[in-house]
Design a protein around this motif. Sequence first.
Motif, PDB file in Angstrom:
ATOM      1  N   LEU A   6       0.803  -1.218   0.000  1.00  0.00           N
ATOM      2  CA  LEU A   6       0.000   0.000   0.000  1.00  0.00           C
ATOM      3  C   LEU A   6       0.841   1.276   0.000  1.00  0.00           C
ATOM      4  N   LEU A   7       1.737   1.414   0.969  1.00  0.00           N
ATOM      5  CA  LEU A   7       2.504   2.657   1.086  1.00  0.00           C
ATOM      6  C   LEU A   7       3.489   2.860  -0.061  1.00  0.00           C
ATOM      7  N   PRO A   8       4.325   1.869  -0.411  1.00  0.00           N
ATOM      8  CA  PRO A   8       5.236   2.085  -1.550  1.00  0.00           C
ATOM      9  C   PRO A   8       4.495   2.404  -2.847  1.00  0.00           C
ATOM     10  N   LYS A   9       3.351   1.768  -3.056  1.00  0.00           N
ATOM     11  CA  LYS A   9       2.565   2.027  -4.266  1.00  0.00           C
ATOM     12  C   LYS A   9       2.052   3.457  -4.267  1.00  0.00           C
ATOM     13  N   ALA A  10       1.571   3.924  -3.119  1.00  0.00           N
ATOM     14  CA  ALA A  10       1.093   5.300  -3.019  1.00  0.00           C
ATOM     15  C   ALA A  10       2.237   6.293  -3.210  1.00  0.00           C
ATOM     16  N   MET A  11       3.398   5.980  -2.670  1.00  0.00           N
ATOM     17  CA  MET A  11       4.547   6.880  -2.802  1.00  0.00           C
ATOM     18  C   MET A  11       5.011   6.998  -4.251  1.00  0.00           C
ATOM     19  N   GLN A  12       4.958   5.902  -4.974  1.00  0.00           N
ATOM     20  CA  GLN A  12       5.333   5.943  -6.385  1.00  0.00           C
ATOM     21  C   GLN A  12       4.373   6.841  -7.164  1.00  0.00           C
ATOM     22  N   SER A  13       3.080   6.755  -6.841  1.00  0.00           N
ATOM     23  CA  SER A  13       2.094   7.596  -7.517  1.00  0.00           C
ATOM     24  C   SER A  13       2.314   9.069  -7.206  1.00  0.00           C
ATOM     25  N   ILE A  14       2.577   9.376  -5.943  1.00  0.00           N
ATOM     26  CA  ILE A  14       2.680  10.771  -5.521  1.00  0.00           C
ATOM     27  C   ILE A  14       4.017  11.404  -5.902  1.00  0.00           C
ATOM     28  N   PHE A  15       5.110  10.674  -5.687  1.00  0.00           N
ATOM     29  CA  PHE A  15       6.442  11.257  -5.868  1.00  0.00           C
ATOM     30  C   PHE A  15       7.219  10.711  -7.065  1.00  0.00           C
ATOM     31  N   GLY A  16       6.770   9.593  -7.630  1.00  0.00           N
ATOM     32  CA  GLY A  16       7.556   8.938  -8.673  1.00  0.00           C
ATOM     33  C   GLY A  16       7.211   9.340 -10.090  1.00  0.00           C
ATOM     34  N   ASN A  17       6.419  10.396 -10.247  1.00  0.00           N
ATOM     35  CA  ASN A  17       6.029  10.852 -11.580  1.00  0.00           C
ATOM     36  C   ASN A  17       6.323  12.346 -11.727  1.00  0.00           C
ATOM     37  N   PRO A  18       6.443  12.836 -12.964  1.00  0.00           N
ATOM     38  CA  PRO A  18       6.683  14.269 -13.151  1.00  0.00           C
ATOM     39  C   PRO A  18       5.640  15.135 -12.449  1.00  0.00           C
ATOM     40  N   GLU A  19       4.387  14.699 -12.489  1.00  0.00           N
ATOM     41  CA  GLU A  19       3.317  15.361 -11.753  1.00  0.00           C
ATOM     42  C   GLU A  19       2.692  14.341 -10.798  1.00  0.00           C
ATOM     43  N   ARG A  66      10.143  10.591  -0.680  1.00  0.00           N
ATOM     44  CA  ARG A  66      10.280  11.809  -1.475  1.00  0.00           C
ATOM     45  C   ARG A  66      11.738  12.046  -1.863  1.00  0.00           C
ATOM     46  N   GLU A  67      12.630  11.892  -0.889  1.00  0.00           N
ATOM     47  CA  GLU A  67      14.061  12.072  -1.166  1.00  0.00           C
ATOM     48  C   GLU A  67      14.560  11.020  -2.146  1.00  0.00           C
ATOM     49  N   HIS A  68      14.081   9.791  -1.989  1.00  0.00           N
ATOM     50  CA  HIS A  68      14.493   8.716  -2.890  1.00  0.00           C
ATOM     51  C   HIS A  68      14.129   9.038  -4.339  1.00  0.00           C
ATOM     52  N   TYR A  69      12.879   9.438  -4.566  1.00  0.00           N
ATOM     53  CA  TYR A  69      12.448   9.739  -5.930  1.00  0.00           C
ATOM     54  C   TYR A  69      13.086  11.029  -6.453  1.00  0.00           C
ATOM     55  N   GLN A  70      13.361  11.978  -5.552  1.00  0.00           N
ATOM     56  CA  GLN A  70      14.030  13.209  -5.968  1.00  0.00           C
ATOM     57  C   GLN A  70      15.454  12.920  -6.418  1.00  0.00           C
ATOM     58  N   LEU A  71      16.164  12.063  -5.684  1.00  0.00           N
ATOM     59  CA  LEU A  71      17.528  11.694  -6.077  1.00  0.00           C
ATOM     60  C   LEU A  71      17.540  10.928  -7.392  1.00  0.00           C
ATOM     61  N   ALA A  72      16.539  10.055  -7.576  1.00  0.00           N
ATOM     62  CA  ALA A  72      16.442   9.305  -8.833  1.00  0.00           C
ATOM     63  C   ALA A  72      16.211  10.246  -9.998  1.00  0.00           C
ATOM     64  N   LYS A  73      15.373  11.252  -9.793  1.00  0.00           N
ATOM     65  CA  LYS A  73      15.083  12.225 -10.845  1.00  0.00           C
ATOM     66  C   LYS A  73      16.331  13.044 -11.177  1.00  0.00           C
ATOM     67  N   GLU A  74      17.069  13.459 -10.138  1.00  0.00           N
ATOM     68  CA  GLU A  74      18.303  14.226 -10.365  1.00  0.00           C
ATOM     69  C   GLU A  74      19.345  13.391 -11.083  1.00  0.00           C
ATOM     70  N   GLY A  75      19.392  12.093 -10.764  1.00  0.00           N
ATOM     71  CA  GLY A  75      20.323  11.201 -11.457  1.00  0.00           C
ATOM     72  C   GLY A  75      19.980  11.065 -12.928  1.00  0.00           C
ATOM     73  N   GLU A  76      18.696  10.971 -13.241  1.00  0.00           N
ATOM     74  CA  GLU A  76      18.266  10.888 -14.649  1.00  0.00           C
ATOM     75  C   GLU A  76      18.622  12.152 -15.394  1.00  0.00           C
ATOM     76  N   ASN A  77      18.412  13.311 -14.764  1.00  0.00           N
ATOM     77  CA  ASN A  77      18.753  14.583 -15.414  1.00  0.00           C
ATOM     78  C   ASN A  77      20.240  14.690 -15.675  1.00  0.00           C
ATOM     79  N   HIS A  78      21.055  14.176 -14.717  1.00  0.00           N
ATOM     80  CA  HIS A  78      22.515  14.220 -14.875  1.00  0.00           C
ATOM     81  C   HIS A  78      22.947  13.359 -16.048  1.00  0.00           C
ATOM     82  N   VAL A  79      22.330  12.189 -16.193  1.00  0.00           N
ATOM     83  CA  VAL A  79      22.640  11.296 -17.323  1.00  0.00           C
ATOM     84  C   VAL A  79      22.281  11.960 -18.646  1.00  0.00           C
TER      85      VAL A  79
END
Length: 217
Positions: A56-69, A199-212
């Motif tokens: 439940l929680l990881p799935k909700a976190m992916q929806s909220i923080f794991g997408n551009p919006e 939130r920090e996990h998905y933010q770091l993943a997003k920053e890593g993608e931008n760096h690549v």
Amino acid sequence: YFEHLTPLRGIGVYDSAKLAADVFSRTYHEAFQLPTVTLRMCNIFGPYDFNSEYRLLPKAMQSIFGNPEPMAPELYFDAIEHQRDYLYVDELVNAIILLAHSNVCRGEVYNLAGGTYMSTPAMLRTIVELAAGVEEAVDQQRAQAILDNGIAVKVKANASTIHAITKQHLNGEKLVKDTAFQPAHEFLDSLTKTIRFYREHYQLAKEGENHVHLLAG
């Protein structure tokens, strides 16, 4: 649920596998004097749980923080009446240590009851509200979007092979009696801490993608 009074029902393959492990653990204690303890846990939450397909929680976190919006966490229609115990992962670790170091617990069965008992819709609403609060300190517009999205109720297209018990509520008096176990973390504080981690996990993943992408450019 009481350890020795409530009948064990393996209503799904997943439940039956856990039931088999439960029986084998106690059998090895009786047959070979292996110092085992059986711990029947409630729903555990905390950082580093990335099972976003089923949990439940990881799935909700992916929806909220794991997408551009931010997207609304999904609540399946057949889970609207579900109720569960929820407990922070640090409490689980503490309970395991207490059980492992107490000789009186050898060969025994214990329930690890939750610090909080609530319905699945209430849990998701709490997650959304806390996630918006965490996001507000950084991006007020995105935080408002999280609140506005709320929860999306979804009807499954196909019948699931996973059968879930509607209400799961454990009695943990035996564990308290034999180990003096008591939850040490307040529910909302530990849930907020967990949400910050995601939130920090998905933010770091997003920053890593931008760096690549920059390196590739």
